[in-house]
Design a protein around this motif. Structure first.
Motif, PDB file in Angstrom:
ATOM      1  N   MET A  55      -3.603   0.605  -2.862  1.00 50.09           N
ATOM      2  CA  MET A  55      -4.716   1.446  -2.870  1.00 50.09           C
ATOM      3  C   MET A  55      -4.442   1.827  -1.292  1.00 50.09           C
ATOM      4  SD  MET A  55      -7.936  -0.016  -4.850  1.00 50.09           S
ATOM      5  CE  MET A  55      -7.711  -0.187  -6.664  1.00 50.09           C
TER       6      MET A  55
ATOM      7  N   CYS B 178       1.285   4.981   1.365  1.00 49.94           N
ATOM      8  CA  CYS B 178       1.327   4.355  -0.098  1.00 49.94           C
ATOM      9  C   CYS B 178       2.154   5.123  -0.775  1.00 49.94           C
ATOM     10  CB  CYS B 178      -0.100   4.485  -0.723  1.00 49.94           C
ATOM     11  SG  CYS B 178      -1.221   3.207  -0.268  1.00 49.94           S
TER      12      CYS B 178
ATOM     13  N   TYR C 119       0.277   3.461  -7.709  1.00 52.89           N
ATOM     14  CA  TYR C 119      -0.381   3.987  -6.880  1.00 52.89           C
ATOM     15  C   TYR C 119      -1.258   4.939  -7.451  1.00 52.89           C
ATOM     16  CZ  TYR C 119      -2.138   6.439  -2.680  1.00 52.89           C
ATOM     17  OH  TYR C 119      -2.973   7.231  -1.861  1.00 52.89           O
TER      18      TYR C 119
ATOM     19  N   ALA D  47      -8.132   5.742  -7.007  1.00 51.92           N
ATOM     20  CA  ALA D  47      -8.467   4.581  -7.295  1.00 51.92           C
ATOM     21  C   ALA D  47     -10.119   4.358  -6.407  1.00 51.92           C
ATOM     22  CB  ALA D  47      -7.969   3.352  -7.063  1.00 51.92           C
TER      23      ALA D  47
ATOM     24  N   ILE E  11      -4.094  -6.843  -5.583  1.00 50.64           N
ATOM     25  CA  ILE E  11      -4.132  -5.286  -5.112  1.00 50.64           C
ATOM     26  C   ILE E  11      -3.858  -5.338  -3.480  1.00 50.64           C
ATOM     27  CG2 ILE E  11      -5.793  -3.621  -4.379  1.00 50.64           C
ATOM     28  CD1 ILE E  11      -5.603  -4.132  -7.266  1.00 50.64           C
TER      29      ILE E  11
ATOM     30  N   VAL F 294      -4.199  -3.223   0.094  1.00 50.57           N
ATOM     31  CA  VAL F 294      -4.678  -2.172   0.502  1.00 50.57           C
ATOM     32  C   VAL F 294      -4.001  -1.702   1.561  1.00 50.57           C
ATOM     33  CG1 VAL F 294      -7.001  -1.327   1.777  1.00 50.57           C
ATOM     34  CG2 VAL F 294      -7.145  -3.006  -0.132  1.00 50.57           C
TER      35      VAL F 294
END
Length: 227
Positions: A117, A138, A149, A153, A190, A192
């Motif tokens: 994310m 990303c 990805y 989201a 996840i 980030v």
């Protein structure tokens, strides 16, 4: 700082692969040599165990990985990438981050990410800049890791003042309830991704949102960690 195609952005020596941007020698010099806490990413006595700060009050994420502290020469590249702007620098900077992640895996076991994310910008700010630097990082990481990805989201649901212009005590208040999760994350690991983590207020707000929504773990990957 001017980047020249075919030459290392830092030492100006010829590159074997021009899209790397930074030669192997400069890449090794950029990677952190000091021991850092695996949770907060700040200097610590041991890189396998949480530091005293995190034992007293752990951050909401489970791991933070940064290529280097926020200092030259990497900070100069990040500033050029973000503010000049130079979106074409994203793949080479993402490569530096991926190499650092692979190195960190040799020290501490990391759960393979189920989803990446990016930290979203508000629509008006992204329109003015022309891109979201976290999103560009990303895209490359997702392709190399073969990791999903979903770009939508996370959504920034209100405009907020720029974090780096605020005192540390105001940053947490600035991003409170600023994000909305658009996809289910229950049981997922996840990651980030951001360019720079300073006080950690933004990634902490996102991490808390993800964990409240059932995420199994949250890692933060960034180019630079401000001390």
């Amino acid at each position: 700082m001017l980047t020249v195609p075919g030459l290392c952005w830092l030492c100006l020596m010829p590159l074997m692969l021009s899209h790397w941007g930074v030669c192997s020698r400069c890449t090794r010099s950029l990677q952190r040599r000091e021991k850092v806490c695996p949770l907060c990413g700040l200097p610590a006595a041991c890189e396998r165990l949480p530091c005293g700060r995190c034992l007293r009050r752990a951050p909401p994420w489970q791991r933070l990985i940064a290529v280097s502290r926020y200092a030259p020469p990497l900070s100069l590249l990040v500033h050029q990438f973000k503010f000049h702007p130079r979106p074409e620098m994203a793949p080479a900077l993402a490569r530096l981050l991926l190499l650092t992640v692979h190195s960190a895996r040799r020290i501490n076991v990391l759960s393979p990410p189920d989803m990446l994310m990016s930290v979203p910008l508000h629509g008006r700010r992204q329109w003015r800049r022309g891109f979201n630097q976290s999103d560009l990082l990303c895209r490359s990481l997702s392709r190399w890791l073969r990791c999903p990805y979903p770009r939508a989201a996370l959504r920034r649901q209100r405009a907020t003042p720029v974090q780096h212009q605020l005192a540390a005590r105001l940053r947490k208040r600035n991003v409170k309830n600023a994000f909305r999760l658009e996809l289910p994350v229950a049981g997922l690991h996840i990651v980030v991704v951001d360019d720079v983590v300073t006080t950690g207020s933004t990634v902490a707000e996102i991490s808390q949102l993800l964990l409240r929504s059932g995420a199994a773990t949250v890692q933060v990957w960034c180019l630079c960690r401000t001390l």
